[in-house]
Design a protein around this motif. Structure first.
Motif, PDB file in Angstrom:
ATOM      1  N   SER A 207       1.810   4.968 -13.422  1.00 17.58           N
ATOM      2  CA  SER A 207       0.475   4.381 -13.649  1.00 17.58           C
ATOM      3  C   SER A 207      -0.226   4.988 -14.857  1.00 17.58           C
ATOM      4  CB  SER A 207      -0.320   4.524 -12.565  1.00 17.58           C
ATOM      5  OG  SER A 207      -0.569   5.753 -12.115  1.00 17.58           O
ATOM      6  N   GLU A 208      -1.338   4.571 -15.403  1.00 21.83           N
ATOM      7  CA  GLU A 208      -2.087   4.886 -16.546  1.00 21.83           C
ATOM      8  C   GLU A 208      -2.688   6.449 -16.095  1.00 21.83           C
ATOM      9  OE1 GLU A 208      -4.963   2.308 -17.453  1.00 21.83           O
ATOM     10  OE2 GLU A 208      -3.553   0.717 -17.955  1.00 21.83           O
ATOM     11  N   LYS A 209      -3.099   6.636 -14.982  1.00 22.30           N
ATOM     12  CA  LYS A 209      -3.673   8.008 -14.209  1.00 22.30           C
ATOM     13  C   LYS A 209      -2.981   8.453 -13.284  1.00 22.30           C
ATOM     14  CE  LYS A 209      -8.482   5.898 -14.953  1.00 22.30           C
ATOM     15  NZ  LYS A 209      -9.780   5.610 -14.177  1.00 22.30           N
ATOM     16  N   TRP A 210      -1.602   8.756 -13.698  1.00 22.29           N
ATOM     17  CA  TRP A 210      -0.423   9.117 -12.531  1.00 22.29           C
ATOM     18  C   TRP A 210      -0.865  10.439 -12.119  1.00 22.29           C
ATOM     19  CZ3 TRP A 210       2.388  13.469 -13.391  1.00 22.29           C
ATOM     20  CH2 TRP A 210       2.457  14.037 -14.558  1.00 22.29           C
ATOM     21  N   ARG A 211      -1.553  11.262 -12.889  1.00 24.04           N
ATOM     22  CA  ARG A 211      -1.675  12.469 -12.193  1.00 24.04           C
ATOM     23  C   ARG A 211      -2.798  12.709 -11.249  1.00 24.04           C
ATOM     24  NH1 ARG A 211      -1.165  13.788 -17.731  1.00 24.04           N
ATOM     25  NH2 ARG A 211       0.271  15.416 -18.222  1.00 24.04           N
ATOM     26  N   ALA A 212      -3.905  11.808 -11.531  1.00 27.55           N
ATOM     27  CA  ALA A 212      -4.966  11.625 -10.615  1.00 27.55           C
ATOM     28  C   ALA A 212      -4.655  10.648  -9.205  1.00 27.55           C
ATOM     29  CB  ALA A 212      -6.222  11.297 -11.042  1.00 27.55           C
ATOM     30  N   ASN A 213      -3.863   9.726  -9.764  1.00 34.02           N
ATOM     31  CA  ASN A 213      -3.284   8.569  -8.601  1.00 34.02           C
ATOM     32  C   ASN A 213      -2.285   9.558  -7.643  1.00 34.02           C
ATOM     33  OD1 ASN A 213      -4.943   6.508  -9.417  1.00 34.02           O
ATOM     34  ND2 ASN A 213      -3.322   5.854 -10.917  1.00 34.02           N
ATOM     35  N   SER A 214      -1.542  10.182  -8.152  1.00 32.11           N
ATOM     36  CA  SER A 214      -0.484  10.743  -7.337  1.00 32.11           C
ATOM     37  C   SER A 214      -1.109  11.890  -6.379  1.00 32.11           C
ATOM     38  CB  SER A 214       0.512  11.558  -8.204  1.00 32.11           C
ATOM     39  OG  SER A 214       1.333  10.529  -8.983  1.00 32.11           O
ATOM     40  N   THR A 215      -2.091  12.573  -7.194  1.00 31.87           N
ATOM     41  CA  THR A 215      -2.775  13.577  -6.432  1.00 31.87           C
ATOM     42  C   THR A 215      -3.645  13.283  -5.356  1.00 31.87           C
ATOM     43  OG1 THR A 215      -2.966  15.269  -8.144  1.00 31.87           O
ATOM     44  CG2 THR A 215      -4.385  15.607  -6.550  1.00 31.87           C
ATOM     45  N   ALA A 216      -4.266  11.974  -5.464  1.00 31.16           N
ATOM     46  CA  ALA A 216      -5.252  11.590  -4.462  1.00 31.16           C
ATOM     47  C   ALA A 216      -4.321  10.724  -3.548  1.00 31.16           C
ATOM     48  CB  ALA A 216      -5.845  10.394  -5.323  1.00 31.16           C
ATOM     49  N   TYR A 217      -3.176  10.123  -3.728  1.00 29.85           N
ATOM     50  CA  TYR A 217      -2.106   9.525  -2.798  1.00 29.85           C
ATOM     51  C   TYR A 217      -1.629  10.823  -1.822  1.00 29.85           C
ATOM     52  CZ  TYR A 217       1.979   6.797  -0.960  1.00 29.85           C
ATOM     53  OH  TYR A 217       2.710   6.545  -0.002  1.00 29.85           O
ATOM     54  N   VAL A 218      -1.239  11.957  -2.232  1.00 25.71           N
ATOM     55  CA  VAL A 218      -0.587  13.098  -1.470  1.00 25.71           C
ATOM     56  C   VAL A 218      -1.811  13.420  -0.659  1.00 25.71           C
ATOM     57  CG1 VAL A 218       0.560  15.357  -1.597  1.00 25.71           C
ATOM     58  CG2 VAL A 218       1.236  13.589  -2.981  1.00 25.71           C
ATOM     59  N   PHE A 219      -2.840  13.781  -1.033  1.00 25.17           N
ATOM     60  CA  PHE A 219      -4.123  14.163  -0.361  1.00 25.17           C
ATOM     61  C   PHE A 219      -4.476  13.512   0.881  1.00 25.17           C
ATOM     62  CE2 PHE A 219      -8.532  15.201   0.389  1.00 25.17           C
ATOM     63  CZ  PHE A 219      -8.350  16.398   0.808  1.00 25.17           C
ATOM     64  N   GLY A 220      -4.646  12.138   0.549  1.00 23.25           N
ATOM     65  CA  GLY A 220      -4.706  10.996   1.734  1.00 23.25           C
ATOM     66  C   GLY A 220      -3.764  11.064   2.401  1.00 23.25           C
ATOM     67  N   ALA A 221      -2.425  11.162   2.269  1.00 27.09           N
ATOM     68  CA  ALA A 221      -1.367  11.574   3.168  1.00 27.09           C
ATOM     69  C   ALA A 221      -1.373  12.788   3.972  1.00 27.09           C
ATOM     70  CB  ALA A 221       0.006  11.611   2.570  1.00 27.09           C
ATOM     71  N   PHE A 222      -1.810  13.731   3.385  1.00 27.45           N
ATOM     72  CA  PHE A 222      -1.999  15.136   4.003  1.00 27.45           C
ATOM     73  C   PHE A 222      -3.129  14.767   5.220  1.00 27.45           C
ATOM     74  CE2 PHE A 222      -5.139  18.807   4.221  1.00 27.45           C
ATOM     75  CZ  PHE A 222      -4.275  19.680   5.034  1.00 27.45           C
TER      76      PHE A 222
END
Length: 210
Positions: free
Chosen positions: A28-43
């Motif tokens: 995605s365009e904001k892959w760093r922020a999106n990936s970090t947010a996804y993993v944090f939500g999963a955590f």
């Protein structure tokens, strides 16, 4: 020993849209922020479900540090029921070869959406909530500390972060590599999940009757 036994269930956690989503987010365009947010939500969601299951399991012990024999047996039965449900659900969805239509929108996702997606998928997706509950109740039944779930949680998060780590390392080459991994996972992950669930069923049966 409990830590080693629950680690393989991390594979069950990520099979399906759970690992397909971070693959899309990694491109995605904001892959760093999106990936970090996804993993944090999963955590947050995985930790929450495991913690609640562990506390409920320990409540059978009447406040003592370890569960009585009958309570342990009851918890093992609960774990077995949860695992059998996970096995049936995984098998039932084995022929789903196409990702949900909403995944096509992940390339334009926002970090806020990615966080919610990670929280909901890894915390409340039927197979995932059953798996996390199995881990929590299994540790409680064995009198193991809840911190033994840390390896399970961290391994799950590491696998979820692999797509974004791949983009970071491979750069543009990841755009051709990730779709191949996505297709393979979509078609074969259920077999690995079933094998892991079967292994955990065997371990639980040994504890129940041993």
């Amino acid at each position: 020993m409990s830590l080693v036994q629950v680690l393989p269930l991390a594979i069950v956690m990520i099979a399906g849209p759970q690992i397909l989503s971070p693959i899309f987010l990694a491109t995605s365009e904001k892959w760093r922020a999106n990936s970090t947010a996804y993993v944090f939500g999963a955590f947050l969601s995985i930790s929450l479900v495991v913690g609640i299951a562990y506390l409920l399991g320990n409540s059978f012990g009447g406040g003592g540090g370890f569960l009585g024999a009958s309570a342990k047996q009851l918890l093992y039965v609960v774990v077995l029921v949860l695992l059998f449900y996970a096995a049936v659900d995984t098998y039932r969805k084995r022929n789903v070869s196409e990702p949900p239509a909403w995944m096509g929108k992940l390339t334009t996702a926002t970090p806020r959406f990615s966080f919610r997606l990670g929280f909901l998928l890894l915390g409340f997706f039927p197979t995932d909530i059953v798996t996390s509950m199995s881990v929590g109740t299994y540790l409680a039944a064995n009198g193991a500390p809840v911190t033994d779930a840390a390896g399970f949680v961290l391994l799950t998060l590491f696998i979820l972060a692999l797509p974004s780590l791949g983009v970071f390392v491979l750069g543009e080459r990841a755009e051709t590599t990730l779709p191949k991994i996505r297709d393979w996972m979509n078609g074969n992950a259920w077999i690995i999940s079933e094998a892991v669930i079967l292994l955990f069923v065997v371990l639980t049966l040994q504890n129940l009757f041993g």
